[in-house]
Design a protein around this motif. Structure first.
Motif, mmCIF file in Angstrom:
data_model
loop_
_atom_site.group_PDB
_atom_site.id
_atom_site.type_symbol
_atom_site.label_atom_id
_atom_site.label_comp_id
_atom_site.label_asym_id
_atom_site.label_seq_id
_atom_site.Cartn_x
_atom_site.Cartn_y
_atom_site.Cartn_z
ATOM 1 N N SER A 224 0.989 -1.315 -0.139
ATOM 2 C CA SER A 224 -0.199 -0.064 -0.023
ATOM 3 C C SER A 224 0.817 1.198 -0.092
ATOM 4 O O SER A 224 0.714 1.967 -0.870
ATOM 5 C CB SER A 224 -0.739 -0.039 1.215
ATOM 6 N N LYS A 228 1.021 3.971 -3.075
ATOM 7 C CA LYS A 228 0.812 5.372 -2.843
ATOM 8 C C LYS A 228 1.981 6.324 -3.538
ATOM 9 O O LYS A 228 1.615 7.364 -4.081
ATOM 10 C CB LYS A 228 0.644 5.646 -1.439
ATOM 11 N N LYS A 314 -9.564 -0.112 2.726
ATOM 12 C CA LYS A 314 -8.673 0.649 2.479
ATOM 13 C C LYS A 314 -7.929 0.232 1.320
ATOM 14 O O LYS A 314 -7.682 1.056 0.062
ATOM 15 C CB LYS A 314 -7.636 1.174 3.524
ATOM 16 N N LEU A 318 -8.122 1.672 -2.542
ATOM 17 C CA LEU A 318 -6.683 2.027 -3.366
ATOM 18 C C LEU A 318 -6.302 1.406 -4.883
ATOM 19 O O LEU A 318 -5.950 2.148 -5.890
ATOM 20 C CB LEU A 318 -5.520 1.786 -2.300
ATOM 21 N N GLU A 321 -8.806 2.984 -7.032
ATOM 22 C CA GLU A 321 -8.266 4.256 -7.401
ATOM 23 C C GLU A 321 -7.231 4.115 -8.432
ATOM 24 O O GLU A 321 -6.990 5.273 -9.277
ATOM 25 C CB GLU A 321 -7.983 5.016 -6.328
ATOM 26 N N LYS A 322 -6.449 3.271 -8.418
ATOM 27 C CA LYS A 322 -5.188 3.101 -9.425
ATOM 28 C C LYS A 322 -5.325 2.373 -10.670
ATOM 29 O O LYS A 322 -4.490 1.986 -11.384
ATOM 30 C CB LYS A 322 -3.967 2.421 -8.536
#
Length: 501
Positions: A224, A228, A314, A318, A321-322
């Protein structure tokens, strides 16, 4: 290949073998009667003699179309369809050793029934001396497939008003119901049952499961942070694989169910936290707000669910989102999508990989089926109520009868640990002492019974035991399963003992 005017946009990414497979399909004699989607699906079949037989048999192509109409919308089922077609192709290959011009439709005629039986046995590796099969499942699968092919022939005969074809297919079904079990399926089922004798099913060690959870937590956290900071292929795939495996382990779900979670299932999950909480304890109410629940399609179309912890949620957010940044196609509908592909990460491969990495003592036992059996076994030890057991079976995605027969603690354990108590009581003639007790209660006070029997022997021999106080007498009476004297009343027993002293 570059200049072919019939090449579509999808074929630009395909290789030489793909183009040759399509060409073989188009050259087949019955290819014009089949749909293009079916031919494209069959073009992935390994190009050998069996594939050539499949392309040139009209019944096999009709069977492929029938399976495609039912399962073709799910790309993950295409391999299953190809496998079913190849099984019949191998059977037809065996039939043509004796009759080179044989087709599946000819094989299903009543006059060829015995020849078909011999071919099925040969394909499944039947040993006449031992009366067993090398691969008994093939014999059973071929029987089911032949019935479906015969149904297709019957439907086409009814549409064409072919009376001879209708009579022939009905006669085959009559022979199948009367003789198939005698010639094929009985021996196949017996072979499968014999192979299960003395075969133990070991459950994963608790320490190994704990190590795997800790390893996955570390991998998820590292992946993670890396994703990020920089969206790389390695960080994206690491986070997807670790999260997928974590969900499988935590929920004890089948790997295929979690692997094929749709993106819309996750995005449309209920996040309102307005559950009906009347009748729940404070702890249970907190759990309702802690976990998020995602519903998905399970085995046989059942609606099943997975529970997500905040860390899992979470990580999944993520990944969503990616997706676009990592090049996941818009057409890819899976949550655990592979970049630049229309497929998903395989749960069983991820679980096997992390099980080997976590340092487990027995990594080969860390598999989804064994973990599900561990959960069912735990439910048996907890002695859940019927309604609670129903809820557990529904969460695991199977019927309660299946839960009890296949997923609970194995029969050897039950017979060795539970039923043996009754056998020992019968052997020692102590059945009257365990009257009214459950299997759990039998044997719990074995040491007390042994001490009591020694005291009884001492009294009968005239050697009076020492009694320090009246409380000891009362305690000994409570721990004794059978009466020591003529009276069962503790106060009378106390007076009798004091008289002896």
């Amino acid at each position: 290949m570059r200049r072919c005017p019939f090449r579509s946009e999808d074929d630009k990414q395909k290789g030489r073998q793909k183009v040759l497979g399509l060409a073989s399909e188009l050259k087949a004699g019955h290819a014009k009667t089949s749909e293009e989607e079916v031919l494209r699906m069959l073009s992935h079949v390994h190009d050998d003699d069996v594939a050539s037989i499949i392309r040139n048999d009209s019944c096999l192509l009709r069977f492929a179309e029938s399976l495609y109409n039912k399962h073709g919308h799910d790309p993950s089922k295409h391999e299953y369809i190809r496998q079913k077609i190849r099984e019949l192709g191998r059977l037809l290959q065996t039939l043509r050793k004796r009759s080179p011009d044989m087709t599946i439709e000819d094989a299903l005629r009543p006059k060829n029934f015995l020849s078909l039986i011999k071919a099925v046995k040969e394909t499944a590796g039947f040993d006449k001396k031992k009366n067993d099969y090398k691969t008994p499942s093939i014999a059973l699968k071929l029987g089911h497939s032949l019935v479906k092919v015969n149904d297709i022939i019957t439907c086409h005969a009814l549409i064409a008003e072919d009376e001879d074809g209708i009579k022939s297919s009905k006669a085959f079904m009559k022979l199948y119901r009367a003789k198939w079990s005698e010639y094929v399926s009985h021996s196949a089922l017996s072979t499968i049952a014999d192979k299960k004798y003395n075969k133990t099913m070991k459950l994963p060690l608790t320490e190994d499961v704990t190590k795997l959870h800790s390893h996955l937590d570390k991998r998820t956290e590292l992946a993670s942070e890396a994703l990020k900071n920089e969206t790389t292929a390695h960080s994206y795939s690491s986070l997807a694989k670790a999260t997928l495996t974590k969900i499988v382990i935590f929920n004890r779900r089948r790997v295929g169910e979690v692997s094929k979670i749709k993106l819309k299932n996750f995005l449309e999950r209920d996040q309102s936290n307005t559950h009906e909480k009347r009748g729940l304890s404070d702890y249970e109410q907190k759990l309702c707000t802690y976990f998020e629940r995602v519903e998905l399609k399970g085995k046989r179309g059942r609606k099943v669910a997975v529970l997500l912890t905040p860390n899992m949620t979470k990580a999944l957010n993520l990944l969503v989102e990616k997706r676009e940044e990592r090049g996941v196609p818009v057409e890819n509908e899976y949550l655990f999508a592979i970049p630049n592909c229309l497929t998903y990460y395989r749960g069983h491969e991820c679980l096997r990989k992390f099980a080997d990495e976590c340092g487990a003592q027995e990594p080969e036992y860390l598999r989804s089926t064994r973990l599900r059996k561990e959960m069912a076994t735990t439910s048996q030890i907890l002695n859940l109520k019927n309604n609670e057991l129903d809820q557990l079976a529904d969460f695991m995605g199977h019927d309660l009868a299946v839960h009890r027969q296949f997923y609970r603690l194995s029969e050897p354990t039950i017979q060795s640990a539970k039923i043996s108590k009754i056998l020992l009581a019968l052997e020692k003639g102590m059945l009257h002492e365990v009257r009214g007790k459950s299997l759990e209660e039998i044997g719990d006070n074995t040491d007390d019974e042994e001490d009591t029997s020694e005291e009884e022997d001492a009294i009968s021999d005239g050697d009076t035991p020492r009694v320090n106080s009246s409380q000891e007498v009362l305690d000994s009476d409570k721990n004794t399963s059978a009466p020591m004297g003529p009276s069962r009343n503790p106060k009378k027993r106390l007076a009798e003992h004091n008289g002896m002293v």
